[in-house]
Design an enzyme around this catalytic site. Structure first.
Site, mmCIF file in Angstrom:
data_model
loop_
_atom_site.group_PDB
_atom_site.id
_atom_site.type_symbol
_atom_site.label_atom_id
_atom_site.label_comp_id
_atom_site.label_asym_id
_atom_site.label_seq_id
_atom_site.Cartn_x
_atom_site.Cartn_y
_atom_site.Cartn_z
ATOM 1 N N LYS A 1 0.975 -0.635 0.346
ATOM 2 C CA LYS A 1 0.502 0.356 0.026
ATOM 3 C C LYS A 1 1.109 1.031 -0.494
ATOM 4 O O LYS A 1 0.485 1.937 -0.986
ATOM 5 C CB LYS A 1 -0.788 -0.076 1.271
ATOM 6 C CG LYS A 1 -1.842 -1.205 1.010
ATOM 7 C CD LYS A 1 -2.545 -1.174 2.494
ATOM 8 C CE LYS A 1 -3.913 -2.553 2.428
ATOM 9 N NZ LYS A 1 -4.210 -2.744 3.392
ATOM 10 N N GLN B 1 -4.333 -1.654 9.629
ATOM 11 C CA GLN B 1 -3.928 -2.843 9.164
ATOM 12 C C GLN B 1 -5.188 -3.856 9.651
ATOM 13 O O GLN B 1 -4.832 -4.117 10.821
ATOM 14 C CB GLN B 1 -2.807 -3.289 8.600
ATOM 15 C CG GLN B 1 -2.697 -4.446 7.809
ATOM 16 C CD GLN B 1 -3.563 -4.192 6.455
ATOM 17 O OE1 GLN B 1 -3.259 -3.034 6.069
ATOM 18 N NE2 GLN B 1 -4.016 -5.231 5.660
ATOM 19 N N ASP C 1 -10.965 2.636 3.710
ATOM 20 C CA ASP C 1 -11.390 1.482 3.636
ATOM 21 C C ASP C 1 -13.097 1.517 3.187
ATOM 22 O O ASP C 1 -13.464 -0.008 2.947
ATOM 23 C CB ASP C 1 -11.319 0.779 5.087
ATOM 24 C CG ASP C 1 -9.966 0.272 4.183
ATOM 25 O OD1 ASP C 1 -9.328 -0.166 3.438
ATOM 26 O OD2 ASP C 1 -9.150 -0.730 5.838
#
Ligand code: NAP
Length: 281
Positions: free
Chosen positions: A53, A97, A120
């Site tokens: 990422k 995460q 997200d």
């Protein structure tokens, strides 16, 4: 014989557009689009995802702020960090995460991230807006699937879509996106009866269950579009999807491979959401 939907190629094209938008933002605002990535602990898979990422951010002109906290981090410490990032005007998106170490309450921590920085697309407000067909930051993997359908001229309107899997991050938002695009949607899961028969009725079959090569050719309608979200290992430890690709590709009209299908689209849509969050200010 089917058309192979090339996620890698499409992701590269989209990332070039995202880069242009990120550069335009930087010119107009005198600062870069910023994404904060928070990792807690030493889970090797999570470390790889986070590295990818951060690398993708660098390649698209997005500034990443990386926080790697020790596994023994306390809930309050994590939430304090998140509160600081929420207040930081240089940070437009915040990503934690998952999974977090077991002693931490992910749901409680994620509640600290406001919907406008929830790149997200996991928070209740973004999920609610998606369900109501309103503008939202949409979960990256299903959003990437919709971009793939669009890029290959596949319009879900009036089609029978079957989503196999009902997780909050893939299956459910996928079903909502397809419904918003006027498909007739069925969601299947581990308690579904006559699963093979339901799958075989699908014009568009999206599979996200985490079972290597679970979907076999007899579960697929001739000419169907088959999207494989799964990331599994076969009996030889080789990366594969939830679909038996070699057999199903003979029957489907379109199919995504693993690797090189949905995977590259997920990070791309994270970058997309981050630029969108910045532009919305
Ligand atoms: P998850 O949270 O474990 O959910 C799996 C879903 O599949 C559940 O709804 C479960 O049903 C259903 N399921 C499991 N076994 C089944 C069976 N035998 N028959 C019917 N349904 C079954 O998984 P996830 O997070 O959605 O991920 C699914 C897969 O996608 C995994 O391989 C994951 O690695 C992959 N993934 C890939 C990406 C990407 O970027 N390519 C992103 C996210 C996930 P119940 O609800 O009844 O238990």
């Amino acid at each position: 014989m089917s058309v192979r939907i090339d996620g890698k190629e499409l992701a590269a094209k989209l990332r070039a557009d995202i880069r242009e938008e990120a550069e335009q933002y930087a010119r107009q605002h005198g600062k870069q689009v910023g994404l904060a990535v928070v990792l807690v602990g030493e889970d090797p898979a999570s470390q790889v995802y986070v590295r990818n990422k951060i690398k993708a951010c660098e390649e698209t002109g997005i500034r990443s702020y990386s926080y790697h906290l020790p596994a023994e981090t306390r809930q309050e410490q994590l939430e304090e960090l998140l509160d600081g990032l929420v207040a930081d005007k240089n940070v437009h998106g915040i990503l934690v995460q998952l999974p977090l170490p077991k002693h931490l309450d992910a749901e409680r921590a994620l509640k600290h991230i406001p919907s406008e920085k929830d790149v997200d697309g996991f928070c209740a407000e973004n999920v609610g807006n998606l369900a109501m067909g309103r503008a939202a930051l949409v979960a990256c993997t299903p959003h990437g699937v919709m971009k793939m359908l669009e890029a290959y001229g596949i319009d879900p309107r009036g089609k029978r879509a079957v989503v196999l899997g009902r997780s909050n991050i893939v299956g459910k938002p996928m079903a909502m996106l397809l419904l918003n695009a006027d498909a007739t949607v069925t969601v299947c899961h581990s308690k579904t009866k006559d699963l093979a028969k339901v799958c075989a009725e699908a014009d568009i079959l999206v599979v996200a269950i985490g079972r290597a090569k679970f979907v076999t050719a007899d579960m697929v309608k001739e000419g169907a579009v088959v999207i494989d979200v799964g990331m599994d290992r076969d009996e030889n430890g080789k990366l594969c999807g939830d679909v038996d690709y070699e057999a199903v590709k003979e029957k489907a009209a379109y199919i995504t491979p693993v690797p090189g299908g949905v995977g590259p689209m997920t990070i791309t849509m994270l970058l997309y959401n981050t630029v969108l969050a910045a532009k919305r200010g």
